[in-house]
Design an enzyme around this catalytic site. Structure first.
Site, PDB file in Angstrom:
ATOM      1  N   LEU A  41       0.640  -1.438  -0.114  1.00  0.00           N
ATOM      2  CA  LEU A  41      -0.092   0.001  -0.077  1.00  0.00           C
ATOM      3  C   LEU A  41       0.644   1.313   0.184  1.00  0.00           C
ATOM      4  O   LEU A  41       0.189   2.305  -0.207  1.00  0.00           O
ATOM      5  CB  LEU A  41      -0.880  -0.090   1.269  1.00  0.00           C
ATOM      6  CG  LEU A  41      -2.099  -1.157   1.183  1.00  0.00           C
ATOM      7  CD1 LEU A  41      -2.760  -0.960   2.518  1.00  0.00           C
ATOM      8  CD2 LEU A  41      -2.988  -0.717   0.071  1.00  0.00           C
ATOM      9  N   ARG A  42       2.170   1.120   0.063  1.00  0.00           N
ATOM     10  CA  ARG A  42       2.951   2.421  -0.091  1.00  0.00           C
ATOM     11  C   ARG A  42       2.631   3.207  -1.232  1.00  0.00           C
ATOM     12  O   ARG A  42       2.722   4.335  -1.481  1.00  0.00           O
ATOM     13  CB  ARG A  42       4.476   1.988   0.106  1.00  0.00           C
ATOM     14  CG  ARG A  42       5.214   3.167   0.322  1.00  0.00           C
ATOM     15  CD  ARG A  42       6.941   2.672   0.488  1.00  0.00           C
ATOM     16  NE  ARG A  42       7.106   2.373   1.861  1.00  0.00           N
ATOM     17  CZ  ARG A  42       7.517   1.117   2.177  1.00  0.00           C
ATOM     18  NH1 ARG A  42       7.572   0.019   1.113  1.00  0.00           N
ATOM     19  NH2 ARG A  42       7.728   0.911   3.680  1.00  0.00           N
ATOM     20  N   ALA A  43       2.713   2.586  -2.314  1.00  0.00           N
ATOM     21  CA  ALA A  43       2.143   3.311  -3.632  1.00  0.00           C
ATOM     22  C   ALA A  43       1.086   4.249  -3.485  1.00  0.00           C
ATOM     23  O   ALA A  43       0.857   5.209  -3.912  1.00  0.00           O
ATOM     24  CB  ALA A  43       1.976   2.159  -4.770  1.00  0.00           C
TER      25      ALA A  43
END
Length: 653
Positions: free
Chosen positions: A277-279
């Site tokens: 989910l960093r993107a």
């Protein structure tokens, strides 16, 4: 010190515009996580980055504060504080450069040795992270920096703080900075895990338009001739840019990220199949920063598009052989032509529609899965003359190491004296102080020295640093027989798959790789030693097979490559992998010349493996003899399956 090249003087182009935008966005919102700039040599990566600090608004600091905390932030604390009635001064933002050879002590800071040894005081000496707080931390050739230092920098950039627990020192300080790394992909890639930790990435290349290239040269020559005069020409543009950055910083906290915008960001990230989910988080932050930059109070479709172009390309690399990039047509399809819908009214959440049952999905009209109902293909026949056979999917091989104890660059392969690892002794020189050995060296000399009270008198010649055993990177040179006797399709597929697997392992262990092939009447250095396994993998698939076997030429070319590399870097220890059936049919007296070449190679003292490609009921044993001449490990052809080949190669350690 000459004035930096003005940021606004960098010649505009598509790549430069993306680079400038990425740098500005992470300046507006450092929480984005920094920028990785990828590009070939000579593309003004470093020039553009160094120019950034000059357009950042100046900051207020306490006089004498080595940690540059913000006087306006009542929650900010400094190890040098408290600052009661301290003078506040304004200074420019710092650009702190981290050299590739930096140690962990230099980055984090460490015990102040002089005061500890001379005065018996435990005092912390700040490192580069403290100096870069509220400024720019620049790492040129970040792909050559040791992995644990890259992890350390990225963790500090993400957390905004640095914690030091070492040498009797316990310190925590703020470390919010704009992290920028530049790299040339030809010199090796970053691991996908590290790529993901950079917020944004930009690919730059030299412009192909002759007029743009001429303008770049024109401006650079004008700057070199008169840096002050050149900077004066762009003073107004630089001041305007600084004011715009400052205004965007004030606006960014007020920009509204609506629910439809957030859902659209999640939809885009899911469609491009990025891991984790960093993107999503980075894209959202970059979209907000972009809206603030252009003067909007709410995130729009265009903000999301610009953010996705910078935040997603490098996160789509699942392995080092995947090319970075983003399908802009797909991105536009996902975003659509219409502007984002308004915020939905508050109320009960809509109920999800029932999912399709398995019978619905697998009914008679359901499309077949890719490859379903199809065979795996007919039996592979022999490769034709000058045929090219591709490798199969790579696998994870066992560890291969070179004999002995080296002193090469930090890596993850062979045993070596390194800057990190377990402590095995002490010696004079630079590095981490070994306090016990230092005191033992000084003790016999105390009688002839002036001492203050009962303190030990220490001189420079007493200092001893820790000797640590860690791991080094190596040069893995493949010398591959591509002649007709090795051209059977199944055999070449097995060989290429094993080499591809070793290339992937070399990428993970930060090795250099090279590739020599021999066929017909010559040997070719297909790939000079490089840290870019992307290029190596591409060259491997292009290798044709067929013709006679010039074994001597292949061995001599391998020896020449290794001699050159030894001159360039004497510490880089090689591993030679020779794949052949041992036949020598190319040129006059082929067998005698091959024997002489093998004896020459053996005299170099290499760690070598010979993979015997001879098949059939009648075997001449030529590869066995070749292995004996080379002092190498011999592996019979029965073991040249993909797994057996790599296992045999690695068992030599």
């Amino acid at each position: 010190m000459p004035l930096p090249y003005p940021f606004s003087a960098v010649v505009a182009s598509d790549d430069r515009d993306h680079l400038a935008l990425a740098l500005v966005l992470t300046t507006i919102s450092p929480e984005i996580g920094g920028v990785l700039v990828r590009g070939e040599k000579g593309t003004a990566k470093s020039t553009t980055v160094r120019a950034l600090a000059a357009v950042m608004p100046p900051i207020d600091v306490y006089a004498g504060d080595r940690f540059s905390v913000d006087p306006a932030d009542s929650s900010a604390t400094s190890p040098d504080g408290p600052f009661v009635d301290a003078e506040v001064e304004t200074r420019p933002v710092r650009l702190v450069e981290l050299p590739v050879g930096a140690t962990e002590d230099r980055v984090l800071g460490s015990l102040h040795l002089e005061r500890a040894l001379s005065h018996g005081r435990v005092e912390y000496e700040p490192g580069l992270l403290a100096r870069a707080h509220r400024g720019v931390l620049y790492v040129d050739e970040v792909n050559l920096l040791h992995d644990h230092l890259v992890d350390l920098l990225l963790d500090a950039a993400a957390m905004g703080r640095a914690t030091i627990e070492r040498d009797g020192v316990s310190v925590e300080h703020a470390a919010r900075f704009v992290l920028i790394g530049t790299m040339n992909p030809e010199e090796g890639e970053l691991r996908p895990q590290l790529l993901d930790r950079f917020g944004l990435t930009v690919e730059v290349a030299a412009p192909r338009d002759p007029e743009l290239r001429a303008e770049v040269v024109r401006r650079r020559m004008a700057y070199d001739a008169d840096p002050a005069g050149f900077a004066e020409r762009y003073r107004d543009a630089e001041a305007e840019l600084t004011a715009r950055v400052e205004a965007a910083r004030e606006r960014v906290a007020k920009v509204r990220l609506s629910e439809p915008a957030l859902l659209k960001i999640a939809e885009v990230c899911a469609a491009f199949e990025v891991d984790g989910l960093r993107a999503d988080i980075v894209t959202a932050r970059a979209a907000v920063a972009h809206a603030a930059w252009v003067g909007r109070d709410e995130v729009t479709r265009e903000d999301i598009r610009q953010a996705a172009l910078l935040a997603l390309p490098h996160r789509r690399r699942r392995n080092p052989f995947d090319a970075p990039g983003l399908d802009e047509d797909l991105l536009d399809q996902l975003l659509g032509d219409d502007e984002l819908p308004p915020e939905p009214p508050e109320g009960p959440a809509p109920q999800p529609e029932p999912e399709a049952t398995s019978s619905d999905a697998d009914g008679p009209d359901a499309p077949a899965a890719p490859g379903e109902g199809e065979g795996e293909g007919g039996p592979a026949g022999p490769a034709g003359p000058d045929s090219t056979v591709a490798a199969a999917s790579p696998y994870r091989p066992k560890l291969l190491t070179v004999h002995g104890l080296g002193e090469g660059d930090a890596g993850r392969r062979s045993r070596a004296i390194a800057s990190s690892g377990r402590r095995v002794g002490a010696r004079r020189g630079s590095g981490s102080l070994h306090l016990v050995e230092t005191l033992l060296a000084a003790a016999p000399r105390q009688a002839g020295r002036e001492r203050t009270g009962s303190r030990v008198a220490l001189h420079a010649e007493d200092l001893r640093t820790a000797v640590r055993e860690g791991r080094e990177a190596n040069l893995v040179l493949f010398c591959v027989d591509a002649s007709g006797s090795m051209a059977a399709r199944k055999r070449m597929t097995q060989v290429k798959t094993a080499i591809l697997s070793l290339l992937l392992d070399a990428y993970r262990r930060r090795d250099k790789v090279g590739l020599v092939t021999f066929r017909g009447d010559r040997a070719d250095l297909v790939l000079p030693p490089t840290r870019s396994v992307d290029i190596a993998a591409a060259r491997l698939d292009e290798i044709p097979a067929g013709g006679r076997t010039p074994l001597a030429e292949g061995l001599l070319e391998a020896a020449r490559v290794l001699d050159r590399e030894r001159i360039r870097d004497p510490r880089l220890r090689p591993l030679l992998v020779v794949v052949t059936d041992g036949r020598a049919t190319g040129g006059p007296d082929a067998v005698g010349r091959s024997q002489q070449a093998a004896e020459h190679l053996a005299s170099l003292g290499l760690t070598t493996v010979v993979i015997d490609g001879e098949t059939g009921p009648l075997r001449l044993g030529l590869a066995v003899r070749l292995a004996g001449l080379l002092g190498a490990e011999h592996v019979p052809v029965a073991e040249v399956s993909a797994d057996a080949l790599t296992g045999a190669v690695r068992s030599v350690a």
